[in-house]
Design a protein around this motif. Structure first.
Motif, PDB file in Angstrom:
ATOM      1  N   MET A 252       0.833  -1.203   0.000  1.00 11.12           N
ATOM      2  CA  MET A 252       0.000   0.000   0.000  1.00 11.12           C
ATOM      3  C   MET A 252       0.870   1.256   0.000  1.00 11.12           C
ATOM      4  O   MET A 252       0.580   2.237  -0.698  1.00 11.12           O
ATOM      5  CB  MET A 252      -0.933  -0.002   1.213  1.00 11.12           C
ATOM      6  CG  MET A 252      -1.997  -1.096   1.181  1.00 11.12           C
ATOM      7  SD  MET A 252      -3.200  -0.887  -0.157  1.00 11.12           S
ATOM      8  CE  MET A 252      -4.298   0.319   0.597  1.00 11.12           C
ATOM      9  N   ASP A 253       1.959   1.238   0.767  1.00 10.01           N
ATOM     10  CA  ASP A 253       2.894   2.370   0.762  1.00 10.01           C
ATOM     11  C   ASP A 253       3.530   2.531  -0.617  1.00 10.01           C
ATOM     12  O   ASP A 253       3.720   3.656  -1.098  1.00 10.01           O
ATOM     13  CB  ASP A 253       3.986   2.159   1.819  1.00 10.01           C
ATOM     14  CG  ASP A 253       3.459   2.300   3.240  1.00 10.01           C
ATOM     15  OD1 ASP A 253       2.369   2.884   3.402  1.00 10.01           O
ATOM     16  OD2 ASP A 253       4.130   1.818   4.170  1.00 10.01           O
ATOM     17  N   PHE A 254       3.863   1.401  -1.254  1.00  9.20           N
ATOM     18  CA  PHE A 254       4.448   1.447  -2.593  1.00  9.20           C
ATOM     19  C   PHE A 254       3.474   2.089  -3.584  1.00  9.20           C
ATOM     20  O   PHE A 254       3.858   2.945  -4.388  1.00  9.20           O
ATOM     21  CB  PHE A 254       4.806   0.030  -3.039  1.00  9.20           C
ATOM     22  CG  PHE A 254       5.170  -0.075  -4.493  1.00  9.20           C
ATOM     23  CD1 PHE A 254       6.419   0.330  -4.944  1.00  9.20           C
ATOM     24  CD2 PHE A 254       4.252  -0.575  -5.410  1.00  9.20           C
ATOM     25  CE1 PHE A 254       6.755   0.242  -6.295  1.00  9.20           C
ATOM     26  CE2 PHE A 254       4.577  -0.668  -6.755  1.00  9.20           C
ATOM     27  CZ  PHE A 254       5.835  -0.248  -7.207  1.00  9.20           C
ATOM     28  N   PHE A 255       2.203   1.689  -3.521  1.00  8.85           N
ATOM     29  CA  PHE A 255       1.207   2.240  -4.442  1.00  8.85           C
ATOM     30  C   PHE A 255       0.973   3.730  -4.188  1.00  8.85           C
ATOM     31  O   PHE A 255       0.791   4.504  -5.132  1.00  8.85           O
ATOM     32  CB  PHE A 255      -0.112   1.462  -4.325  1.00  8.85           C
ATOM     33  CG  PHE A 255      -0.059   0.077  -4.889  1.00  8.85           C
ATOM     34  CD1 PHE A 255       0.584  -0.186  -6.082  1.00  8.85           C
ATOM     35  CD2 PHE A 255      -0.676  -0.980  -4.220  1.00  8.85           C
ATOM     36  CE1 PHE A 255       0.628  -1.464  -6.620  1.00  8.85           C
ATOM     37  CE2 PHE A 255      -0.639  -2.253  -4.744  1.00  8.85           C
ATOM     38  CZ  PHE A 255       0.024  -2.506  -5.937  1.00  8.85           C
ATOM     39  N   ARG A 256       0.979   4.141  -2.905  1.00 14.23           N
ATOM     40  CA  ARG A 256       0.800   5.561  -2.597  1.00 14.23           C
ATOM     41  C   ARG A 256       1.969   6.362  -3.148  1.00 14.23           C
ATOM     42  O   ARG A 256       1.783   7.476  -3.672  1.00 14.23           O
ATOM     43  CB  ARG A 256       0.673   5.765  -1.094  1.00 14.23           C
ATOM     44  CG  ARG A 256      -0.654   5.299  -0.518  1.00 14.23           C
ATOM     45  CD  ARG A 256      -0.868   5.811   0.909  1.00 14.23           C
ATOM     46  NE  ARG A 256      -2.178   5.387   1.394  1.00 14.23           N
ATOM     47  CZ  ARG A 256      -2.398   4.290   2.097  1.00 14.23           C
ATOM     48  NH1 ARG A 256      -1.384   3.489   2.417  1.00 14.23           N
ATOM     49  NH2 ARG A 256      -3.621   3.983   2.479  1.00 14.23           N
ATOM     50  N   GLY A 257       3.177   5.817  -3.018  1.00 14.71           N
ATOM     51  CA  GLY A 257       4.344   6.499  -3.563  1.00 14.71           C
ATOM     52  C   GLY A 257       4.283   6.579  -5.089  1.00 14.71           C
ATOM     53  O   GLY A 257       4.642   7.612  -5.678  1.00 14.71           O
ATOM     54  N   MET A 258       3.820   5.512  -5.714  1.00 12.69           N
ATOM     55  CA  MET A 258       3.705   5.486  -7.155  1.00 12.69           C
ATOM     56  C   MET A 258       2.702   6.527  -7.657  1.00 12.69           C
ATOM     57  O   MET A 258       2.864   7.115  -8.713  1.00 12.69           O
ATOM     58  CB  MET A 258       3.268   4.078  -7.587  1.00 12.69           C
ATOM     59  CG  MET A 258       3.236   3.852  -9.087  1.00 12.69           C
ATOM     60  SD  MET A 258       2.781   2.127  -9.479  1.00 12.69           S
ATOM     61  CE  MET A 258       1.053   2.133  -8.957  1.00 12.69           C
ATOM     62  N   ARG A 259       1.644   6.770  -6.828  1.00  9.38           N
ATOM     63  CA  ARG A 259       0.621   7.731  -7.192  1.00  9.38           C
ATOM     64  C   ARG A 259       0.940   9.145  -6.693  1.00  9.38           C
ATOM     65  O   ARG A 259       0.137  10.066  -6.850  1.00  9.38           O
ATOM     66  CB  ARG A 259      -0.743   7.287  -6.616  1.00  9.38           C
ATOM     67  CG  ARG A 259      -1.320   6.069  -7.293  1.00  9.38           C
ATOM     68  CD  ARG A 259      -2.448   5.445  -6.439  1.00  9.38           C
ATOM     69  NE  ARG A 259      -3.472   6.393  -6.062  1.00  9.38           N
ATOM     70  CZ  ARG A 259      -4.563   6.667  -6.802  1.00  9.38           C
ATOM     71  NH1 ARG A 259      -4.739   6.063  -7.964  1.00  9.38           N
ATOM     72  NH2 ARG A 259      -5.456   7.538  -6.378  1.00  9.38           N
ATOM     73  N   GLY A 260       2.098   9.286  -6.034  1.00 10.16           N
ATOM     74  CA  GLY A 260       2.486  10.592  -5.539  1.00 10.16           C
ATOM     75  C   GLY A 260       1.717  11.017  -4.297  1.00 10.16           C
ATOM     76  O   GLY A 260       1.565  12.221  -4.045  1.00 10.16           O
ATOM     77  N   GLU A 261       1.221  10.044  -3.521  1.00  6.17           N
ATOM     78  CA  GLU A 261       0.425  10.353  -2.324  1.00  6.17           C
ATOM     79  C   GLU A 261       1.189  10.065  -1.049  1.00  6.17           C
ATOM     80  O   GLU A 261       0.620  10.114   0.038  1.00  6.17           O
ATOM     81  CB  GLU A 261      -0.878   9.546  -2.333  1.00  6.17           C
ATOM     82  CG  GLU A 261      -1.759   9.856  -3.524  1.00  6.17           C
ATOM     83  CD  GLU A 261      -3.025   9.005  -3.544  1.00  6.17           C
ATOM     84  OE1 GLU A 261      -3.256   8.299  -2.530  1.00  6.17           O
ATOM     85  OE2 GLU A 261      -3.770   9.053  -4.518  1.00  6.17           O
ATOM     86  N   ALA A 262       2.442   9.682  -1.152  1.00  8.05           N
ATOM     87  CA  ALA A 262       3.222   9.318   0.034  1.00  8.05           C
ATOM     88  C   ALA A 262       3.480  10.542   0.914  1.00  8.05           C
ATOM     89  O   ALA A 262       3.582  11.650   0.418  1.00  8.05           O
ATOM     90  CB  ALA A 262       4.536   8.685  -0.390  1.00  8.05           C
TER      91      ALA A 262
END
Length: 262
Positions: A252-262
């Motif tokens: 989930m952290d990886f996906f947030r980072g990929m979407r620029g939401e980290a």
């Protein structure tokens, strides 16, 4: 104070859950094989077959007599099950939530509705899970596994020789397990027996409905037989739950980072 992270779309939750589930299976599957072997054996040893006195003895005999690869026999079924299982779990929970909110005129979910929705989603999920678990158990059981060359062969032969409804043996106990889980799991520990039980004379299976099967197991083997496989199951739940949580959170952290939401 930092706010809660914004929920990701369903597809990302599904993907993270699937990766976490497969990771847990790959690491913990041998314990599931041991659990099943211990559960399905009778009290009295059968000539020509290994009889296990416990978890460690089961591990030792499987590796010594059948090879370490046998600890992963049937793993294809639970891996293939992960995607439809996760999809059904999340989708059913969402859809049943809408149904119950409309039914009870609730503007938003409450604690009670969440419990009811989760239980109903669990019952829905059981219909997806049962065929995969039945095939897995057949391939894990040394008395049955010799009949099948692999997963597809097992499914084909079950349907051809026993009928398609055989894939849903154990549905009742699986529904109970998924609905009640913690409270009901150990009372339904005989699920492996229902899914693996042969047809006896007259076309009647020894283990059929859940409650009568409980009584039959207790009469023939004692109350303790209901808890066969308890230790490997507990050992899998602890580390397995940790693996699921760590991998899911990481994805989930990886996906947030990929979407620029980290």
């Amino acid at each position: 104070m930092s706010s809660e992270p914004k929920p990701l779309p369903f597809i990302y939750q599904f993907a993270a859950g699937a990766v976490a589930g497969v990771s847990e299976i790959l690491v913990m599957y041998p314990l599931d094989v041991v659990k099943t072997r211990v559960q399905i054996q009778g009290r009295v040893a059968v000539a020509g077959r290994d009889h296990y006195t416990g978890m460690v003895d089961c591990f030792r005999k499987i590796i010594a007599n059948e090879g370490a690869s046998r600890l992963y026999r049937g793993i294809g079924a639970p891996i293939l099950m992960e995607a439809p299982k996760r999809a059904t779990k999340f989708a059913a929970n969402d859809e049943w939530g809408k149904v119950y909110r409309n039914l009870f005129n609730a503007p938003k979910m409450t604690q009670g509705l969440s419990i009811l929705t989760g239980a109903t989603a669990g019952a829905t999920e059981a219909f997806v899970v049962v065929p995969f678990e039945l095939v897995k158990i057949r391939l894990q059981d040394p008395a049955q596994a010799a009949k099948y060359s692999g997963l597809l062969d097992c499914v084909t032969k079950i349907i051809r020789t026993e009928g398609p409804l055989t894939l849903y043996q154990g549905l009742e106990s699986t529904i109970w397990r998924h609905v009640l889980w913690n409270a009901g799991y150990f009372g339904c520990i005989f699920q492996s027996r229902i899914q693996n039980s042969p047809v006896v004379a007259g076309g009647v299976r020894k283990y059929g409905w859940a409650v009568p099967s409980l009584g039959l197991v207790m009469r023939e083997e004692g109350f303790g037989a209901l808890y066969k496989g308890f230790l490997p199951k507990v050992l899998r739940l602890g580390p397995g739950g940790g693996i699921l949580l760590v991998v899911f959170t990481g994805m989930m952290d990886f996906f947030r980072g990929m979407r620029g939401e980290a």
